[in-house]
Motif scaffolding. Sequence first.
Motif, PDB file in Angstrom:
ATOM      1  N   LEU A   1     -42.382  35.197 -48.209  1.00  0.00           N
ATOM      2  CA  LEU A   1     -41.351  34.372 -47.584  1.00  0.00           C
ATOM      3  C   LEU A   1     -41.545  34.337 -46.078  1.00  0.00           C
ATOM      4  O   LEU A   1     -41.889  35.344 -45.468  1.00  0.00           O
ATOM      5  CB  LEU A   1     -39.961  34.944 -47.897  1.00  0.00           C
ATOM      6  N   GLU A   2     -41.326  33.187 -45.493  1.00  0.00           N
ATOM      7  CA  GLU A   2     -41.357  33.063 -44.039  1.00  0.00           C
ATOM      8  C   GLU A   2     -39.935  32.866 -43.532  1.00  0.00           C
ATOM      9  O   GLU A   2     -39.114  32.226 -44.187  1.00  0.00           O
ATOM     10  CB  GLU A   2     -42.204  31.868 -43.602  1.00  0.00           C
ATOM     11  N   ILE A   3     -39.666  33.440 -42.383  1.00  0.00           N
ATOM     12  CA  ILE A   3     -38.394  33.242 -41.711  1.00  0.00           C
ATOM     13  C   ILE A   3     -38.688  32.532 -40.400  1.00  0.00           C
ATOM     14  O   ILE A   3     -39.517  32.989 -39.614  1.00  0.00           O
ATOM     15  CB  ILE A   3     -37.674  34.578 -41.454  1.00  0.00           C
ATOM     16  N   GLU A   4     -38.034  31.401 -40.200  1.00  0.00           N
ATOM     17  CA  GLU A   4     -38.136  30.691 -38.937  1.00  0.00           C
ATOM     18  C   GLU A   4     -36.957  31.155 -38.094  1.00  0.00           C
ATOM     19  O   GLU A   4     -35.808  30.876 -38.422  1.00  0.00           O
ATOM     20  CB  GLU A   4     -38.034  29.176 -39.141  1.00  0.00           C
ATOM     21  N   LEU A   5     -37.250  31.868 -37.044  1.00  0.00           N
ATOM     22  CA  LEU A   5     -36.215  32.379 -36.162  1.00  0.00           C
ATOM     23  C   LEU A   5     -36.187  31.521 -34.905  1.00  0.00           C
ATOM     24  O   LEU A   5     -37.127  31.522 -34.122  1.00  0.00           O
ATOM     25  CB  LEU A   5     -36.503  33.845 -35.815  1.00  0.00           C
ATOM     26  N   PHE A   6     -35.124  30.749 -34.757  1.00  0.00           N
ATOM     27  CA  PHE A   6     -34.946  29.902 -33.584  1.00  0.00           C
ATOM     28  C   PHE A   6     -34.030  30.633 -32.610  1.00  0.00           C
ATOM     29  O   PHE A   6     -32.954  31.091 -32.997  1.00  0.00           O
ATOM     30  CB  PHE A   6     -34.301  28.565 -33.959  1.00  0.00           C
TER      31      PHE A   6
ATOM     32  N   TYR B   1     -35.527  41.733 -35.962  1.00  0.00           N
ATOM     33  CA  TYR B   1     -36.361  41.305 -37.088  1.00  0.00           C
ATOM     34  C   TYR B   1     -37.736  41.971 -37.117  1.00  0.00           C
ATOM     35  O   TYR B   1     -38.286  42.191 -38.195  1.00  0.00           O
ATOM     36  CB  TYR B   1     -36.490  39.779 -37.111  1.00  0.00           C
ATOM     37  N   THR B   2     -38.303  42.308 -35.959  1.00  0.00           N
ATOM     38  CA  THR B   2     -39.636  42.919 -35.955  1.00  0.00           C
ATOM     39  C   THR B   2     -39.569  44.439 -35.894  1.00  0.00           C
ATOM     40  O   THR B   2     -40.141  45.116 -36.743  1.00  0.00           O
ATOM     41  CB  THR B   2     -40.494  42.379 -34.799  1.00  0.00           C
ATOM     42  N   ASP B   3     -38.883  45.000 -34.909  1.00  0.00           N
ATOM     43  CA  ASP B   3     -38.866  46.455 -34.733  1.00  0.00           C
ATOM     44  C   ASP B   3     -38.008  47.151 -35.791  1.00  0.00           C
ATOM     45  O   ASP B   3     -38.409  48.180 -36.328  1.00  0.00           O
ATOM     46  CB  ASP B   3     -38.354  46.838 -33.341  1.00  0.00           C
ATOM     47  N   LEU B   4     -36.828  46.610 -36.075  1.00  0.00           N
ATOM     48  CA  LEU B   4     -35.937  47.278 -37.018  1.00  0.00           C
ATOM     49  C   LEU B   4     -36.258  46.941 -38.471  1.00  0.00           C
ATOM     50  O   LEU B   4     -36.399  47.837 -39.301  1.00  0.00           O
ATOM     51  CB  LEU B   4     -34.473  46.947 -36.705  1.00  0.00           C
ATOM     52  N   LEU B   5     -36.380  45.649 -38.793  1.00  0.00           N
ATOM     53  CA  LEU B   5     -36.653  45.278 -40.179  1.00  0.00           C
ATOM     54  C   LEU B   5     -38.134  45.301 -40.516  1.00  0.00           C
ATOM     55  O   LEU B   5     -38.502  45.359 -41.687  1.00  0.00           O
ATOM     56  CB  LEU B   5     -36.069  43.894 -40.486  1.00  0.00           C
ATOM     57  N   GLY B   6     -38.999  45.253 -39.515  1.00  0.00           N
ATOM     58  CA  GLY B   6     -40.431  45.389 -39.753  1.00  0.00           C
ATOM     59  C   GLY B   6     -41.165  44.123 -40.150  1.00  0.00           C
ATOM     60  O   GLY B   6     -42.277  44.189 -40.658  1.00  0.00           O
ATOM     61  N   PHE B   7     -40.579  42.946 -39.917  1.00  0.00           N
ATOM     62  CA  PHE B   7     -41.283  41.706 -40.219  1.00  0.00           C
ATOM     63  C   PHE B   7     -42.398  41.516 -39.208  1.00  0.00           C
ATOM     64  O   PHE B   7     -42.276  41.903 -38.052  1.00  0.00           O
ATOM     65  CB  PHE B   7     -40.343  40.503 -40.161  1.00  0.00           C
ATOM     66  N   SER B   8     -43.474  40.898 -39.645  1.00  0.00           N
ATOM     67  CA  SER B   8     -44.576  40.655 -38.713  1.00  0.00           C
ATOM     68  C   SER B   8     -44.508  39.220 -38.193  1.00  0.00           C
ATOM     69  O   SER B   8     -44.065  38.303 -38.894  1.00  0.00           O
ATOM     70  CB  SER B   8     -45.922  40.916 -39.387  1.00  0.00           C
ATOM     71  N   ILE B   9     -44.948  39.060 -36.966  1.00  0.00           N
ATOM     72  CA  ILE B   9     -44.921  37.743 -36.337  1.00  0.00           C
ATOM     73  C   ILE B   9     -46.166  36.963 -36.754  1.00  0.00           C
ATOM     74  O   ILE B   9     -47.287  37.417 -36.580  1.00  0.00           O
ATOM     75  CB  ILE B   9     -44.863  37.865 -34.797  1.00  0.00           C
ATOM     76  N   ILE B  10     -45.929  35.789 -37.321  1.00  0.00           N
ATOM     77  CA  ILE B  10     -47.019  34.883 -37.686  1.00  0.00           C
ATOM     78  C   ILE B  10     -47.427  34.088 -36.456  1.00  0.00           C
ATOM     79  O   ILE B  10     -48.591  33.964 -36.127  1.00  0.00           O
ATOM     80  CB  ILE B  10     -46.586  33.916 -38.809  1.00  0.00           C
ATOM     81  N   ARG B  11     -46.424  33.547 -35.771  1.00  0.00           N
ATOM     82  CA  ARG B  11     -46.651  32.807 -34.529  1.00  0.00           C
ATOM     83  C   ARG B  11     -45.356  32.771 -33.744  1.00  0.00           C
ATOM     84  O   ARG B  11     -44.278  32.893 -34.322  1.00  0.00           O
ATOM     85  CB  ARG B  11     -47.195  31.399 -34.793  1.00  0.00           C
ATOM     86  N   GLU B  12     -45.486  32.629 -32.454  1.00  0.00           N
ATOM     87  CA  GLU B  12     -44.317  32.569 -31.575  1.00  0.00           C
ATOM     88  C   GLU B  12     -44.586  31.511 -30.524  1.00  0.00           C
ATOM     89  O   GLU B  12     -45.637  31.520 -29.882  1.00  0.00           O
ATOM     90  CB  GLU B  12     -44.098  33.932 -30.926  1.00  0.00           C
ATOM     91  N   ASN B  13     -43.640  30.609 -30.364  1.00  0.00           N
ATOM     92  CA  ASN B  13     -43.818  29.519 -29.410  1.00  0.00           C
ATOM     93  C   ASN B  13     -42.544  29.271 -28.619  1.00  0.00           C
ATOM     94  O   ASN B  13     -41.446  29.271 -29.185  1.00  0.00           O
ATOM     95  CB  ASN B  13     -44.185  28.212 -30.137  1.00  0.00           C
ATOM     96  N   TYR B  14     -42.724  29.042 -27.334  1.00  0.00           N
ATOM     97  CA  TYR B  14     -41.635  28.548 -26.505  1.00  0.00           C
ATOM     98  C   TYR B  14     -41.744  27.032 -26.532  1.00  0.00           C
ATOM     99  O   TYR B  14     -42.822  26.477 -26.290  1.00  0.00           O
ATOM    100  CB  TYR B  14     -41.739  29.058 -25.068  1.00  0.00           C
ATOM    101  N   ARG B  15     -40.638  26.368 -26.864  1.00  0.00           N
ATOM    102  CA  ARG B  15     -40.644  24.907 -26.936  1.00  0.00           C
ATOM    103  C   ARG B  15     -39.925  24.377 -25.701  1.00  0.00           C
ATOM    104  O   ARG B  15     -38.697  24.355 -25.654  1.00  0.00           O
ATOM    105  CB  ARG B  15     -39.989  24.440 -28.231  1.00  0.00           C
TER     106      ARG B  15
ATOM    107  N   ASP C   1     -42.013  32.503 -36.036  1.00  0.00           N
ATOM    108  CA  ASP C   1     -42.221  32.515 -37.484  1.00  0.00           C
ATOM    109  C   ASP C   1     -42.569  33.938 -37.896  1.00  0.00           C
ATOM    110  O   ASP C   1     -43.496  34.550 -37.353  1.00  0.00           O
ATOM    111  CB  ASP C   1     -43.347  31.555 -37.865  1.00  0.00           C
ATOM    112  N   LEU C   2     -41.800  34.451 -38.852  1.00  0.00           N
ATOM    113  CA  LEU C   2     -41.941  35.834 -39.292  1.00  0.00           C
ATOM    114  C   LEU C   2     -42.359  35.890 -40.750  1.00  0.00           C
ATOM    115  O   LEU C   2     -41.961  35.033 -41.553  1.00  0.00           O
ATOM    116  CB  LEU C   2     -40.602  36.567 -39.124  1.00  0.00           C
ATOM    117  N   ALA C   3     -43.124  36.912 -41.117  1.00  0.00           N
ATOM    118  CA  ALA C   3     -43.544  37.106 -42.504  1.00  0.00           C
ATOM    119  C   ALA C   3     -42.744  38.227 -43.132  1.00  0.00           C
ATOM    120  O   ALA C   3     -42.587  39.296 -42.552  1.00  0.00           O
ATOM    121  CB  ALA C   3     -45.034  37.433 -42.561  1.00  0.00           C
ATOM    122  N   CYS C   4     -42.253  37.944 -44.323  1.00  0.00           N
ATOM    123  CA  CYS C   4     -41.579  38.943 -45.151  1.00  0.00           C
ATOM    124  C   CYS C   4     -42.122  38.748 -46.556  1.00  0.00           C
ATOM    125  O   CYS C   4     -41.591  37.951 -47.331  1.00  0.00           O
ATOM    126  CB  CYS C   4     -40.064  38.749 -45.104  1.00  0.00           C
ATOM    127  N   GLY C   5     -43.208  39.447 -46.871  1.00  0.00           N
ATOM    128  CA  GLY C   5     -43.876  39.200 -48.151  1.00  0.00           C
ATOM    129  C   GLY C   5     -44.379  37.774 -48.181  1.00  0.00           C
ATOM    130  O   GLY C   5     -45.017  37.313 -47.240  1.00  0.00           O
TER     131      GLY C   5
END
Length: 110
Positions: free
Chosen positions: A52-57, A23-37, A46-50
């Motif tokens: 739209l946000e993508i929640e990647l679990f 999602y980041t290196d290949l598609l180029g989405f930027s990371i909004i935040r990253e958390n280990y739960r 949480d990724l930004a695409c314009g």
Amino acid sequence: MLLKKVHHVAIIGNDYQKSKEFYTDLLGFSIIRENYREDKDDYKIDLACGDLEIELFIIKNSPVRPSYPEACGLRHLAFAVEDVDVSVQWLQTKGIQTEPVRLDTFTGKK
């Protein structure tokens, strides 16, 4: 109507490094935040695409999706692009497999 737009889409992966790189290196989405739960032993990125946000679990032992697209759950994720053919070529240069482009049976558009 109260609903204005899609705010985010949630996706579950089971391989942290592979999912994050896709999602980041290949598609180029930027990371909004990253958390280990710790309580869930998973990651939420949480990724930004314009707009739209993508929640990647990333859940280590999440079940593998059946191979057919009509299984319950997220069927696909679609993005608006300027040129479908150019976008497919770009994805393929990144080593991302794509399906043949299909036309919408109602609109006739790609």
